[in-house]
Design an enzyme around this catalytic site. Structure first.
Site, PDB file in Angstrom:
ATOM      1  N   THR A   5      -1.967   6.442  -2.204  1.00  0.00           N
ATOM      2  CA  THR A   5      -2.114   5.797  -3.504  1.00  0.00           C
ATOM      3  C   THR A   5      -1.190   6.446  -4.520  1.00  0.00           C
ATOM      4  O   THR A   5      -0.840   7.615  -4.399  1.00  0.00           O
ATOM      5  CB  THR A   5      -3.577   5.825  -3.987  1.00  0.00           C
ATOM      6  OG1 THR A   5      -3.746   4.839  -5.011  1.00  0.00           O
ATOM      7  CG2 THR A   5      -3.996   7.181  -4.535  1.00  0.00           C
ATOM      8  N   GLU A  17      13.255  -1.464   3.751  1.00  0.00           N
ATOM      9  CA  GLU A  17      12.327  -2.615   3.722  1.00  0.00           C
ATOM     10  C   GLU A  17      13.057  -3.938   3.558  1.00  0.00           C
ATOM     11  O   GLU A  17      12.617  -4.970   4.049  1.00  0.00           O
ATOM     12  CB  GLU A  17      11.348  -2.468   2.551  1.00  0.00           C
ATOM     13  CG  GLU A  17      10.233  -1.507   2.798  1.00  0.00           C
ATOM     14  CD  GLU A  17       9.260  -1.510   1.637  1.00  0.00           C
ATOM     15  OE1 GLU A  17       8.277  -2.257   1.683  1.00  0.00           O
ATOM     16  OE2 GLU A  17       9.501  -0.755   0.673  1.00  0.00           O
ATOM     17  N   ASP A  44      -0.534  -1.919   5.933  1.00  0.00           N
ATOM     18  CA  ASP A  44       0.153  -1.956   4.643  1.00  0.00           C
ATOM     19  C   ASP A  44      -0.791  -2.319   3.500  1.00  0.00           C
ATOM     20  O   ASP A  44      -1.165  -1.475   2.709  1.00  0.00           O
ATOM     21  CB  ASP A  44       1.357  -2.904   4.678  1.00  0.00           C
ATOM     22  CG  ASP A  44       2.320  -2.621   3.550  1.00  0.00           C
ATOM     23  OD1 ASP A  44       2.928  -1.539   3.564  1.00  0.00           O
ATOM     24  OD2 ASP A  44       2.466  -3.470   2.643  1.00  0.00           O
ATOM     25  N   ASP A  45      -1.187  -3.589   3.428  1.00  0.00           N
ATOM     26  CA  ASP A  45      -2.044  -4.070   2.340  1.00  0.00           C
ATOM     27  C   ASP A  45      -2.986  -5.130   2.914  1.00  0.00           C
ATOM     28  O   ASP A  45      -2.780  -6.331   2.722  1.00  0.00           O
ATOM     29  CB  ASP A  45      -1.173  -4.701   1.239  1.00  0.00           C
ATOM     30  CG  ASP A  45      -0.264  -3.688   0.575  1.00  0.00           C
ATOM     31  OD1 ASP A  45      -0.742  -2.928  -0.272  1.00  0.00           O
ATOM     32  OD2 ASP A  45       0.927  -3.640   0.922  1.00  0.00           O
TER      33      ASP A  45
END
Ligand SMILES: CNc1ncnc2c1ncn2[C@@H]1O[C@H](COP(=O)(O)O)[C@@H](O)[C@H]1O
Length: 351
Positions: free
Chosen positions: A108, A210, A289-290
């Site tokens: 985070t 990325e 990832d998310d």
């Protein structure tokens, strides 16, 4: 191990290792909705849309350009009190544990919330206290924290992240990451911060190649000079850079659904670069990832890998072992995971 095809329930039961998950991106839509509902009750004129409508489950279309503003313009507006940070963190940990994750190194970005008098230090401390309470309450999953430097940070901000990582190293912070919109920032700014992190024993993971723009050799050579132990995504790069990654046997955090859904890679899951990297000696940690946004759990990522790359049950166990070999969490945790995986294999043979 039986030769039956891999099933979704097998993938869920597998003791998995999650090494690339962004905390705020891992919050389920339902949890965001609950936080929104509570805020709406307290403040009927709240100008934010219900997350179930603003980010409709199963219907989200995001690409790498529309993805990042979701946090600044929306998700962070919901996570603006100590209690929402605490409850969302707890729900993320519970969701990973329910999915059969045995070890999670979650990252985070320290975030101040001036409207609630929360400093970056307070934020990290709230998250770590939640991790500690969760770890103490159950023994299924061990959670550790990685602190992220955002590519938009100044060097001073990056140094502050390293200060916090060092301050809280004995409370569960195991490393430092570099993340954020790959179309922004100059990564070379952060050399002194990463060098200090490493000198002081923190492990380093970096978002790497990325998009084509962040996959230029000058940027990637700079990132490699920060001596990461792991790199994330690992999509766009020249052959020489690939060779150097292999020479160093860096741990690779690969995110199938995220990359395909956000169109960071061309083609579908079957064309994902996991297919190329798995033939090298680099340890691979399939990661989500998310999961809050891309809605594919870690067990589903293993299932997709099995389906699209024709992997057997024992291939998936090997993949978990390879992820376990690249954790930042230390030898004892590595031994715990090895035992868990051996026990899992033994339980299958006994069936
Ligand atoms: C394509 N995937 C990605 N690439 C790069 N950075 C990403 C990311 N997904 C998330 N983040 C970074 O993580 C933050 C949200 O979690 P935290 O508030 O830190 O817990 C985002 O604001 C972004 O900076």
């Amino acid at each position: 191990m039986t030769a039956e095809p891999v099933s979704a329930s097998f993938c869920r039961a597998l003791p998995k290792v999650e090494l690339h998950a962004h905390l705020s991106g891992s919050i389920s839509r339902e949890t965001l909705h609950q936080i929104w509902r509570q805020k709406k009750n307290e403040e009927p004129n709240l100008p934010l849309e219900d997350p179930l409508i603003g980010m409709p489950p199963g219907k989200m279309q995001v690409d790498i350009v529309s993805f990042f503003p979701l946090f600044d313009k929306y998700i962070y507006s919901l996570l603006n009190t100590a209690s929402s940070i605490r409850s969302s963190t707890l729900s993320v940990l519970q969701d990973f544990a329910d999915d059969g994750v045995a070890c999670a190194e979650i990252r985070t970005t320290p975030r101040a919330v001036p409207s609630s008098n929360i400093t970056k230090d307070d934020y990290v401390s709230i998250v770590l206290d939640t991790f500690a309470a969760f770890n103490a309450e159950q023994d299924k999953m061990h959670a550790r924290l990685i602190l992220s430097i955002d590519r938009r940070n100044t060097l001073q901000e990056a140094e502050h992240v390293v200060d916090l990582a060092l301050k809280y190293a004995d409370k569960g912070v195991v490393g430092v990451d570099l993340c954020g919109n790959p179309l922004r920032g100059d990564v070379s700014l952060f050399a002194p911060a990463f060098s200090r992190a490493r000198r002081n024993g923190l492990a380093i993971t970096l978002h790497f190649g990325e998009v084509a723009e962040s996959g230029r050799t000058a940027e990637l050579e700079c990132l490699l000079s920060y001596q990461p132990a792991r790199i994330g995504h690992v999509i766009h790069m020249a052959e020489d850079v690939k060779k150097e990654i292999q020479r160093r046997r860096l741990g690779l955090e690969l995110c199938l659904s995220c990359n395909v859904l956000a169109k960071m890679t061309a083609g579908g899951i079957g064309e994902h670069h996991f297919g190329e990297w798995r033939r090298t000696e680099c340890p691979i940690a399939l990661s989500t990832d998310d999961v809050g946004i891309f809605e594919s759990s870690l067990s589903n990522e293993y299932y997709l890998a099995a389906k699209h790359f024709d992997l057997s049950k024992s291939d998936l166990v090997q993949l978990c072992k390879s992820a376990a070999s690249t954790i930042f969490g230390g030898e004892e945790e590595g031994t715990r995971l090895a035992k868990l995986l051996d026990a899992f294999v033994a339980s299958l043979s006994a069936q």
